[in-house]
Design an enzyme around this catalytic site. Structure first.
Site, PDB file in Angstrom:
ATOM      1  N   GLY A  75     -11.771 -56.786 -43.209  1.00 61.72           N
ATOM      2  CA  GLY A  75     -13.072 -57.024 -42.596  1.00 61.72           C
ATOM      3  C   GLY A  75     -13.337 -58.440 -42.142  1.00 61.72           C
ATOM      4  N   TRP A  77     -12.281 -60.244 -39.540  1.00 58.16           N
ATOM      5  CA  TRP A  77     -12.612 -60.439 -38.134  1.00 58.16           C
ATOM      6  C   TRP A  77     -14.032 -59.974 -37.834  1.00 58.16           C
ATOM      7  CZ3 TRP A  77      -8.470 -59.850 -33.800  1.00 58.16           C
ATOM      8  CH2 TRP A  77      -7.421 -60.739 -34.055  1.00 58.16           C
ATOM      9  N   ASP A  94      -9.821 -48.145 -39.721  1.00 56.43           N
ATOM     10  CA  ASP A  94      -8.594 -48.526 -40.422  1.00 56.43           C
ATOM     11  C   ASP A  94      -8.161 -47.384 -41.319  1.00 56.43           C
ATOM     12  OD1 ASP A  94      -6.629 -50.026 -42.221  1.00 56.43           O
ATOM     13  OD2 ASP A  94      -7.376 -51.652 -40.968  1.00 56.43           O
ATOM     14  N   ASP A 110      -6.863 -42.846 -39.157  1.00 62.98           N
ATOM     15  CA  ASP A 110      -5.751 -43.331 -38.335  1.00 62.98           C
ATOM     16  C   ASP A 110      -6.234 -43.470 -36.898  1.00 62.98           C
ATOM     17  OD1 ASP A 110      -3.415 -43.811 -36.942  1.00 62.98           O
ATOM     18  OD2 ASP A 110      -2.289 -42.170 -37.884  1.00 62.98           O
ATOM     19  N   ASP A 134      -6.103 -56.101 -34.693  1.00 62.82           N
ATOM     20  CA  ASP A 134      -5.222 -56.844 -35.594  1.00 62.82           C
ATOM     21  C   ASP A 134      -4.272 -55.867 -36.280  1.00 62.82           C
ATOM     22  OD1 ASP A 134      -4.373 -59.319 -36.497  1.00 62.82           O
ATOM     23  OD2 ASP A 134      -5.587 -59.250 -38.317  1.00 62.82           O
ATOM     24  N   LYS A 174      -2.773 -58.245 -31.745  1.00 59.26           N
ATOM     25  CA  LYS A 174      -1.655 -58.896 -32.398  1.00 59.26           C
ATOM     26  C   LYS A 174      -0.343 -58.293 -31.901  1.00 59.26           C
ATOM     27  CE  LYS A 174      -1.195 -58.338 -36.899  1.00 59.26           C
ATOM     28  NZ  LYS A 174      -1.520 -58.634 -38.297  1.00 59.26           N
TER      29      LYS A 174
END
Length: 231
Positions: A75, A77, A94, A110, A134, A174
């Protein structure tokens, strides 16, 4: 467990049942200035400073009203977003459980599941200004395989961003060393005005992670229109 070392560095004694790798990880955590700063400033992870530093460089959070955080756990970000723009709507997803964050809708699911895109867009209530990712696949120790699995997530995130972003919006994800692959960069350049790679200072030097920053979404016919978001 630990003792002071030279120069104030904390050294960790090897404990029964702890592997040398775990000992090195713990020692690195105890001596990481970003970890210490995160604890002092109330962030859930040192990763918060990666977004802070990217925002300082690219002004990602300026004027945003709706944000989607892919791979939100734990959490950090989203905490940065909430502190910078408290009025913004934020939705996260997540596989891992995430402790509640005030004003944020979080799905434990997912992202690649069939229902995830609709859940995220419906919860957001309109076109997104910013899609953050991320996400990273669990590594198996084989560099090529790890790269392919993580890039598959980046590609899925980019495709999703192209469906939900408003014109002018941004996508941040990312990637691993070498950045996004050629085909993905080509697609991002078709969809966005600018596409750049960056490694924020908070990203450990020995880490293979980089970030791709795509800004100025050009819009697609399949994207959610501002009028749709206002309904």
């Amino acid at each position: 467990m630990s003792r002071g070392g030279s120069g104030g560095r904390t050294r960790v004694r090897t404990a029964r049942g702890r592997s040398p790798q775990s000992t090195r990880w713990l020692e690195r955590q105890l001596n990481d200035p970003y970890v210490k700063r995160a604890r002092a400033e109330g962030f859930r992870s040192r990763a918060a400073y990666k977004l802070i530093e990217l925002d300082e460089r690219f002004a990602l959070l300026k004027g945003v009203r709706r944000v989607i955080d892919l791979g939100i756990a734990p959490g950090g970000w989203t905490q940065v977003v909430r502190r910078a723009v408290p009025a913004a709507a934020v939705v996260g997803i997540d596989l891992l459980p995430v402790d509640p964050i005030e004003g944020v809708t979080i799905f434990q699911l997912d992202f690649l599941s069939d229902q995830a895109p609709d859940l995220l867009t419906e919860a957001l209530g309109g076109p997104a200004d910013l899609v953050l990712s991320d996400m990273a696949a669990n590594t198996v120790g084989h560099p090529q395989t790890d790269h392919l699995r993580t890039m598959a997530l980046v590609e899925a995130g980019a495709a999703f961003a192209a469906e939900v972003l408003r014109p002018g919006g941004a996508f941040v994800a990312k990637v691993l060393a070498g950045g996004a692959d050629h085909d993905l960069v080509a697609q991002l350049k078709r969809d966005f005005a600018t596409v750049k790679h960056a490694k924020p200072p908070a990203s450990r030097k020995d880490s293979s992670e980089w970030y791709v920053i795509a800004q100025g979404f050009k819009g697609r016919e399949t994207a959610i229109s501002p009028a749709d978001g206002a309904k």
